[in-house]
Design an enzyme around this catalytic site. Structure first.
Site, PDB file in Angstrom:
ATOM      1  N   GLY A 170      -5.444   1.230  10.792  1.00 50.67           N
ATOM      2  CA  GLY A 170      -4.917   0.567  11.983  1.00 50.67           C
ATOM      3  C   GLY A 170      -5.447  -0.841  12.061  1.00 50.67           C
ATOM      4  O   GLY A 170      -6.406  -1.130  12.775  1.00 50.67           O
TER       5      GLY A 170
ATOM      6  N   GLY B  75       0.808  -1.210   0.000  1.00 51.21           N
ATOM      7  CA  GLY B  75       0.000   0.000   0.000  1.00 51.21           C
ATOM      8  C   GLY B  75       0.841   1.259   0.000  1.00 51.21           C
ATOM      9  O   GLY B  75       2.039   1.237   0.265  1.00 51.21           O
TER      10      GLY B  75
ATOM     11  N   ASP C 148       0.756   2.122   9.763  1.00 50.50           N
ATOM     12  CA  ASP C 148       0.160   1.827  11.069  1.00 50.50           C
ATOM     13  C   ASP C 148       1.143   1.951  12.224  1.00 50.50           C
ATOM     14  O   ASP C 148       0.742   1.904  13.388  1.00 50.50           O
ATOM     15  CB  ASP C 148      -0.425   0.412  11.080  1.00 50.50           C
ATOM     16  CG  ASP C 148      -1.607   0.265  10.142  1.00 50.50           C
ATOM     17  OD1 ASP C 148      -2.155   1.303   9.724  1.00 50.50           O
ATOM     18  OD2 ASP C 148      -1.982  -0.875   9.823  1.00 50.50           O
TER      19      ASP C 148
ATOM     20  N   ILE D 157      -5.352  10.012   3.716  1.00 50.96           N
ATOM     21  CA  ILE D 157      -4.241  10.054   4.667  1.00 50.96           C
ATOM     22  C   ILE D 157      -2.967   9.476   4.066  1.00 50.96           C
ATOM     23  O   ILE D 157      -1.870  10.017   4.244  1.00 50.96           O
ATOM     24  CB  ILE D 157      -4.629   9.283   5.951  1.00 50.96           C
ATOM     25  CG1 ILE D 157      -5.616  10.100   6.777  1.00 50.96           C
ATOM     26  CG2 ILE D 157      -3.400   8.932   6.784  1.00 50.96           C
ATOM     27  CD1 ILE D 157      -6.143   9.378   7.982  1.00 50.96           C
TER      28      ILE D 157
ATOM     29  N   GLY E  17       4.636  -8.003   4.508  1.00 51.95           N
ATOM     30  CA  GLY E  17       4.636  -8.984   3.423  1.00 51.95           C
ATOM     31  C   GLY E  17       5.769  -8.757   2.445  1.00 51.95           C
ATOM     32  O   GLY E  17       6.410  -9.705   1.983  1.00 51.95           O
TER      33      GLY E  17
END
Length: 510
Positions: free
Chosen positions: A358, A195, A314, A464, A285
């Site tokens: 989160g 991401g 996170d 964000i 990952g």
């Protein structure tokens, strides 16, 4: 003692086949203390005292941890211990030995433990090293003690008791006196996976600029589209001019993807392209994939350094203080909370509900809550809660609305997943990176509030993570990128460049 040792300066012990490199060999002696698995033994004062697990071969050579001030591999007294987990002197066998994948653990007095990172010299014999070009660089040569000392390590725990063991340490990041790559031979590549996160472009920029300006490396490529880009897409040429202002943009100029990890194809591509430094930026990952790539490269005996820079918005990496992009994410999350507060207080029984990222930890939600001061309730995965009955969430919502007429709730996406009636069906579903798919708990909870409310539900997740990094994260990304470059040039591999809990940049093994 278990090992017979001679100083490197003692000429009669030089290996005749390798005398120009002053490499000595000491063979394990079965006659002495066979019952002990570890032995402490004397070495020259320049090398210090070490405790080593019993090996069949111990090599004394001019190691990559050459002390400051050494200008030649032939200076007597400059040797340091290098341990090879080998059953014989055949280097081809050592490269494929299963024992070579074991973690490098060094111990010392007072309960000192060093979780060291692999080095190219662990599996490639007789590597040539060079003086670090930074020693002649006008921007760095004037700085006293710019190079990291050979024995610098950073403790994992900051707070200890007076009688506590010294505990686990990590190797300090930074430029070394010697490097194992000539600048003209370096062919580096950079890949981003998983991401998005604020600061990705800054890390890319600083790796390119660090290689170019500090070490004179001219050949740097970007892998387009994540791991599958190694074998499915063309590369992107990178130089300081190309990456000059990318830190002002969100996302990643290289593109990203989840999955697509085919170890054999990736390493084949690395080998075919002549790449010898691989910089991998991504989350858990991605770093697991990087570890597999490193192991395959080591199995093939390739001179390729693999350096990872962990990425998670996170902030849930246990051994580091803060991940890059986190400060920016908290700052942007505050904007959503402020909007929710304005909406909620402008209407009767208004509830502003903000869902933040989160999955397993609520750092963004909690830090944004603390910074905002407008939040009445913050729900995070680490703290279970219930809805109905005395002390439940619904009772608290009712009391706050009666008291203030409005309220703001912040919930991390991973909080309360066990409360969803269909959660057991979704537990087995995962995305391409292996992360379990989560239900929208914020919307689910809002639909079960029984009293009349005016709900304003805000989900700023992609806002964000898609913004450019702020000033604090830009500086942090620069330091992480340069640490990775210094480590790769010094011959370390299978490493992750991180900021430790002690506030120092360190190298961790993948």
């Amino acid at each position: 003692m278990d090992f017979v040792i001679a100083p490197s300066s003692f000429p009669s012990f030089l290996n005749p086949d390798n005398s120009k490199n002053n490499i000595l060999y000491c063979y394990y002696n079965n006659i002495f203390n066979n019952k002990e698995n570890q032995s402490r033994f004397p070495v020259p004062s320049s090398a210090g005292i070490f405790t080593l697990t019993r090996f069949s071969t111990v090599t004394f050579s001019y190691d990559h941890r050459c002390p400051r001030g050494c200008r030649s591999r032939r200076i007597p007294g400059c040797s340091r211990i290098k341990c090879s987990r080998r059953t014989d002197m055949d280097s081809s066998k050592s490269a494929t030995s299963p024992e070579i994948s074991k973690p490098k653990i060094l111990t010392g007095p007072g309960g000192y433990v060093l979780e060291d990172v692999p080095h190219l010299s662990d599996y490639i014999p007789d590597l040539t090293c060079h003086p670090n070009p930074l020693q002649d660089h006008p921007a760095y040569s004037v700085v006293k003690q710019y190079f990291v000392h050979v024995d610098d390590t950073v403790p994992q725990k900051v707070v200890v008791h007076k009688d506590s063991p010294r505990g686990i340490h990590f190797r300090r990041a930074g430029a070394r006196q010697r490097v194992y790559f000539d600048s003209d031979e370096v062919h580096a590549c950079i890949v981003t996976c998983g991401g998005l996160c604020p600061g990705l472009n800054t890390v890319i920029r600083e790796i390119v600029c660090g290689l170019y300006h500090m070490y004179g490396v001219k050949k740097v490529e970007g892998i387009d589209g994540g791991y599958r880009g190694f074998y499915a897409k063309n590369t992107v040429h990178l130089d300081p001019k190309v990456v000059n202002d990318i830190h002002k943009r969100g996302g990643t100029i290289l593109g990203t993807s989840r999955g697509g990890h085919d170890t054999s194809k990736i390493v084949d591509s690395i080998q075919d392209r002549g790449i010898n430094q691989v910089y991998i930026i991504g989350g858990d990952g991605t770093q697991r994939g990087a570890s597999v790539i490193f192991e395959e490269i080591r199995r093939r005996g390739l001179k390729v350094s693999v350096a990872g820079i962990p990425k998670t918005i996170d902030n849930d990496i246990p051994v580091i203080d803060k991940s890059f992009g986190f400060d920016t994410a908290v700052e942007e999350a505050q904007r959503a909370i402020n909007a929710a507060h304005v909406e909620a207080e402008s209407i009767d029984n208004g509830i502003g509900l903000v869902k933040l990222m989160g999955r397993y930890s609520g750092f963004i939600a909690m830090y944004a809550t603390l910074a905002s001061r407008d939040v009445d309730c913050c729900l995070i995965p680490e703290s279970p809660f219930y809805l109905e009955g005395p002390g439940g969430l619904f009772e608290y919502i009712e009391s706050r609305l009666k008291e203030n007429g409005h309220m703001v709730i912040v919930i991390a996406e991973g909080a309360g997943q066990e409360l969803l009636s269909e959660s057991m069906q979704s537990m087995a579903l995962k995305d391409a990176s292996g992360n379990k798919l989560l239900k929208d708990v914020g919307l689910w909870i809002s639909q079960r509030i029984k009293m009349p409310i005016n709900l304003k539900y805000i989900d700023p997740t992609y806002m964000i993570r898609a913004v450019p990094s702020n000033a604090s994260d830009n500086v942090y990304c620069t330091l992480l990128a340069q640490s990775a470059v210094h480590g790769a040039m010094a011959g370390y591999t299978g490493l992750q460049a991180v900021l430790s809990m002690a506030g120092r940049h360190t190298y961790h093994s993948m």
